[in-house]
Design a protein around this motif. Structure first.
Motif, PDB file in Angstrom:
ATOM      1  N   ILE A 107      11.298   0.495  20.932  1.00  0.00           N
ATOM      2  CA  ILE A 107      11.413  -0.261  19.495  1.00  0.00           C
ATOM      3  C   ILE A 107      10.814   0.569  18.638  1.00  0.00           C
ATOM      4  O   ILE A 107       9.527   0.603  18.635  1.00  0.00           O
ATOM      5  N   MET A 108      11.549   0.960  17.427  1.00  0.00           N
ATOM      6  CA  MET A 108      10.550   1.861  16.457  1.00  0.00           C
ATOM      7  C   MET A 108      11.282   1.794  14.891  1.00  0.00           C
ATOM      8  O   MET A 108      12.414   1.437  14.948  1.00  0.00           O
ATOM      9  N   SER A 109      10.509   1.941  14.037  1.00  0.00           N
ATOM     10  CA  SER A 109      11.018   1.969  12.735  1.00  0.00           C
ATOM     11  C   SER A 109       9.977   3.239  12.206  1.00  0.00           C
ATOM     12  O   SER A 109       8.882   3.497  12.500  1.00  0.00           O
ATOM     13  N   LEU A 110      10.917   4.004  11.365  1.00  0.00           N
ATOM     14  CA  LEU A 110      10.364   5.047  10.859  1.00  0.00           C
ATOM     15  C   LEU A 110      10.640   5.217   9.277  1.00  0.00           C
ATOM     16  O   LEU A 110      11.815   4.929   8.646  1.00  0.00           O
ATOM     17  N   LEU A 111       9.649   5.313   8.444  1.00  0.00           N
ATOM     18  CA  LEU A 111       9.838   5.610   6.982  1.00  0.00           C
ATOM     19  C   LEU A 111      10.197   7.076   6.531  1.00  0.00           C
ATOM     20  O   LEU A 111       9.658   7.997   7.031  1.00  0.00           O
ATOM     21  N   ILE A 112      11.223   7.207   6.080  1.00  0.00           N
ATOM     22  CA  ILE A 112      11.840   8.535   5.216  1.00  0.00           C
ATOM     23  C   ILE A 112      11.813   8.236   3.980  1.00  0.00           C
ATOM     24  O   ILE A 112      12.650   7.283   3.326  1.00  0.00           O
ATOM     25  N   LYS A 113      11.461   9.039   3.070  1.00  0.00           N
ATOM     26  CA  LYS A 113      11.355   9.191   1.751  1.00  0.00           C
ATOM     27  C   LYS A 113      11.509  10.605   1.151  1.00  0.00           C
ATOM     28  O   LYS A 113      11.135  11.427   1.948  1.00  0.00           O
ATOM     29  N   ASP A 114      12.007  10.718  -0.012  1.00  0.00           N
ATOM     30  CA  ASP A 114      12.102  11.989  -0.712  1.00  0.00           C
ATOM     31  C   ASP A 114      13.000  12.954   0.222  1.00  0.00           C
ATOM     32  O   ASP A 114      12.958  14.071   0.202  1.00  0.00           O
ATOM     33  N   THR A 153       0.799  -1.271   0.138  1.00  0.00           N
ATOM     34  CA  THR A 153      -0.020  -0.044   0.068  1.00  0.00           C
ATOM     35  C   THR A 153       0.697   1.330   0.018  1.00  0.00           C
ATOM     36  O   THR A 153       2.078   1.145   0.101  1.00  0.00           O
ATOM     37  N   THR A 154       0.337   2.415  -0.240  1.00  0.00           N
ATOM     38  CA  THR A 154       0.844   3.766  -0.180  1.00  0.00           C
ATOM     39  C   THR A 154       1.029   4.063   1.328  1.00  0.00           C
ATOM     40  O   THR A 154       0.083   4.104   2.188  1.00  0.00           O
ATOM     41  N   VAL A 155       2.343   4.363   1.838  1.00  0.00           N
ATOM     42  CA  VAL A 155       2.493   4.671   3.256  1.00  0.00           C
ATOM     43  C   VAL A 155       2.975   6.306   3.377  1.00  0.00           C
ATOM     44  O   VAL A 155       3.863   6.768   2.696  1.00  0.00           O
ATOM     45  N   GLU A 156       2.423   7.027   4.260  1.00  0.00           N
ATOM     46  CA  GLU A 156       2.632   7.941   4.368  1.00  0.00           C
ATOM     47  C   GLU A 156       3.962   8.412   4.712  1.00  0.00           C
ATOM     48  O   GLU A 156       4.628   7.588   5.683  1.00  0.00           O
ATOM     49  N   ASN A 157       4.813   9.295   4.468  1.00  0.00           N
ATOM     50  CA  ASN A 157       6.219   9.647   4.789  1.00  0.00           C
ATOM     51  C   ASN A 157       6.279   9.957   6.434  1.00  0.00           C
ATOM     52  O   ASN A 157       5.320  10.542   6.793  1.00  0.00           O
ATOM     53  N   LEU A 158       7.306   9.472   6.996  1.00  0.00           N
ATOM     54  CA  LEU A 158       7.422   9.837   8.719  1.00  0.00           C
ATOM     55  C   LEU A 158       6.329   9.094   9.499  1.00  0.00           C
ATOM     56  O   LEU A 158       6.159   9.379  10.555  1.00  0.00           O
ATOM     57  N   THR A 159       5.775   7.749   8.720  1.00  0.00           N
ATOM     58  CA  THR A 159       4.993   6.998   9.458  1.00  0.00           C
ATOM     59  C   THR A 159       5.964   6.170  10.296  1.00  0.00           C
ATOM     60  O   THR A 159       7.188   5.709  10.116  1.00  0.00           O
ATOM     61  N   VAL A 160       5.729   6.111  11.575  1.00  0.00           N
ATOM     62  CA  VAL A 160       6.222   5.633  12.697  1.00  0.00           C
ATOM     63  C   VAL A 160       5.645   4.411  13.124  1.00  0.00           C
ATOM     64  O   VAL A 160       4.247   4.081  13.299  1.00  0.00           O
ATOM     65  N   VAL A 161       6.195   2.938  13.377  1.00  0.00           N
ATOM     66  CA  VAL A 161       6.062   1.754  13.850  1.00  0.00           C
ATOM     67  C   VAL A 161       6.388   1.571  14.968  1.00  0.00           C
ATOM     68  O   VAL A 161       7.794   1.494  15.107  1.00  0.00           O
ATOM     69  N   ILE A 182      14.406   6.870  -3.508  1.00  0.00           N
ATOM     70  CA  ILE A 182      14.949   6.145  -2.321  1.00  0.00           C
ATOM     71  C   ILE A 182      14.069   6.205  -1.100  1.00  0.00           C
ATOM     72  O   ILE A 182      13.843   7.362  -0.425  1.00  0.00           O
ATOM     73  N   PHE A 183      13.685   4.964  -0.614  1.00  0.00           N
ATOM     74  CA  PHE A 183      12.698   4.896   0.326  1.00  0.00           C
ATOM     75  C   PHE A 183      13.635   4.002   1.331  1.00  0.00           C
ATOM     76  O   PHE A 183      14.297   3.310   1.263  1.00  0.00           O
ATOM     77  N   SER A 184      13.472   4.837   2.756  1.00  0.00           N
ATOM     78  CA  SER A 184      14.473   4.130   3.869  1.00  0.00           C
ATOM     79  C   SER A 184      13.536   3.714   5.096  1.00  0.00           C
ATOM     80  O   SER A 184      12.773   4.680   5.536  1.00  0.00           O
ATOM     81  N   VAL A 185      13.601   2.912   5.480  1.00  0.00           N
ATOM     82  CA  VAL A 185      13.330   2.266   6.884  1.00  0.00           C
ATOM     83  C   VAL A 185      14.122   2.169   7.918  1.00  0.00           C
ATOM     84  O   VAL A 185      15.296   1.498   7.852  1.00  0.00           O
ATOM     85  N   VAL A 186      14.062   3.102   8.569  1.00  0.00           N
ATOM     86  CA  VAL A 186      15.044   3.522   9.802  1.00  0.00           C
ATOM     87  C   VAL A 186      14.519   2.661  11.096  1.00  0.00           C
ATOM     88  O   VAL A 186      13.425   3.063  11.634  1.00  0.00           O
ATOM     89  N   GLY A 187      15.256   1.542  11.458  1.00  0.00           N
ATOM     90  CA  GLY A 187      15.025   1.124  12.721  1.00  0.00           C
ATOM     91  C   GLY A 187      15.854   1.586  13.878  1.00  0.00           C
ATOM     92  O   GLY A 187      17.176   1.587  13.818  1.00  0.00           O
ATOM     93  N   LEU A 188      15.229   1.926  15.001  1.00  0.00           N
ATOM     94  CA  LEU A 188      15.946   2.227  16.063  1.00  0.00           C
ATOM     95  C   LEU A 188      15.562   1.445  17.536  1.00  0.00           C
ATOM     96  O   LEU A 188      14.460   1.177  17.762  1.00  0.00           O
TER      97      LEU A 188
END
Length: 240
Positions: A56-63, A23-31, A124-130
């Motif tokens: 425990i988190m993951s963040l979508l960063i794109k554009d 699906t389309t995921v909004e930029n800066l979505t956090v899980v 580039i789509f980046s999934v940032v896990g912390l």
């Protein structure tokens, strides 16, 4: 901030990547998740965390990134954002152990894993896990690990830390400055400027002094013959 809260998941990074594929995921979505059964570290290592105690988190960063040559700048940005928040929380003796471990004194309190996907149009789509050790106090099987609670002898609000880290990352995205990131990251490096023992990929030990990090993310080490060598992830290990 669009926030998706999960109770238990194998990996927040994998969950977010799965969303992206369907699906389309909004930029800066956090899980976020309270429990992660298959947390990942660098190069396939495992990130272990006691249920409910840590962030425990993951963040979508794109554009954001202009090309693959800028990928490590995102590592720098996220690590520095975490350091900035922890400094405000009075966590002592903070540093970044290359490439992206968060240290307090000589122990690891957090780790970052960024997984990038390059689309056909070059974006580039980046999934940032912390993973940040917050309120966990038992690390019997992890002698080099610690937590905010152990370092400061008090417990922390995970939700507040999440909000502060998200805000810090967001602010750094707004003023994306590669040169400033590289300079600040270099200054924050664990054991920079100190003669230290290292081991290379062939288990050969040598002495060197960390000088900094190239834009590509390679670690720059001054050797005993006064030459500077650059190493990729897993090509060198700091012995401390």
């Amino acid at each position: 901030m669009k926030l998706i809260k999960l109770d238990a998941i194998d990996s927040t990074n994998d969950f977010l990547k799965g969303l992206l594929s369907n699906t389309t995921v909004e930029n800066l979505t956090v899980v976020t998740a309270e429990t992660q059964t298959k947390g990942k570290g660098q190069m396939g290592t495992v990130w272990e965390s006691e249920s409910g105690k840590n962030l425990i988190m993951s963040l979508l960063i794109k554009d954001l990134l202009g090309g693959i040559n800028q990928i490590f700048y995102l590592n720098m940005m996220v690590a520095l954002a975490v350091i900035e928040v922890l400094e405000k929380e009075k966590i002592p003796d903070l540093s970044i152990k290359w490439p992206n471990d968060i240290m307090s004194y000589h122990k690891k309190i957090g780790g970052i894993l960024i997984e990038n996907s390059i689309k056909s149009d070059g974006t580039i789509f980046s999934v940032v896990g912390l993973g940040l050790n917050v309120n966990q106090t038992n690390f019997d099987l992890l002698p080099n690990a610690s937590s905010l609670a152990l370092v400061c002898n008090r417990f922390f609000d995970k939700e507040q830390l999440l909000s502060l880290i998200f805000e810090s990352i967001q602010n750094r995205i707004a003023v994306f400055n590669p040169l400033e990131l590289q300079n600040s990251y270099t200054k924050a490096l664990f054991k920079r400027g100190i003669p230290m023992p290292f081991s290379d990929s062939k288990q050969q030990k040598f002495m060197g002094i960390i000088q900094g990090v190239a834009a590509s993310g390679m670690l720059q080490i001054l050797l005993e013959d006064d030459s500077i060598a650059e190493f990729n992830i897993k090509e060198v290990q700091l012995l401390y």
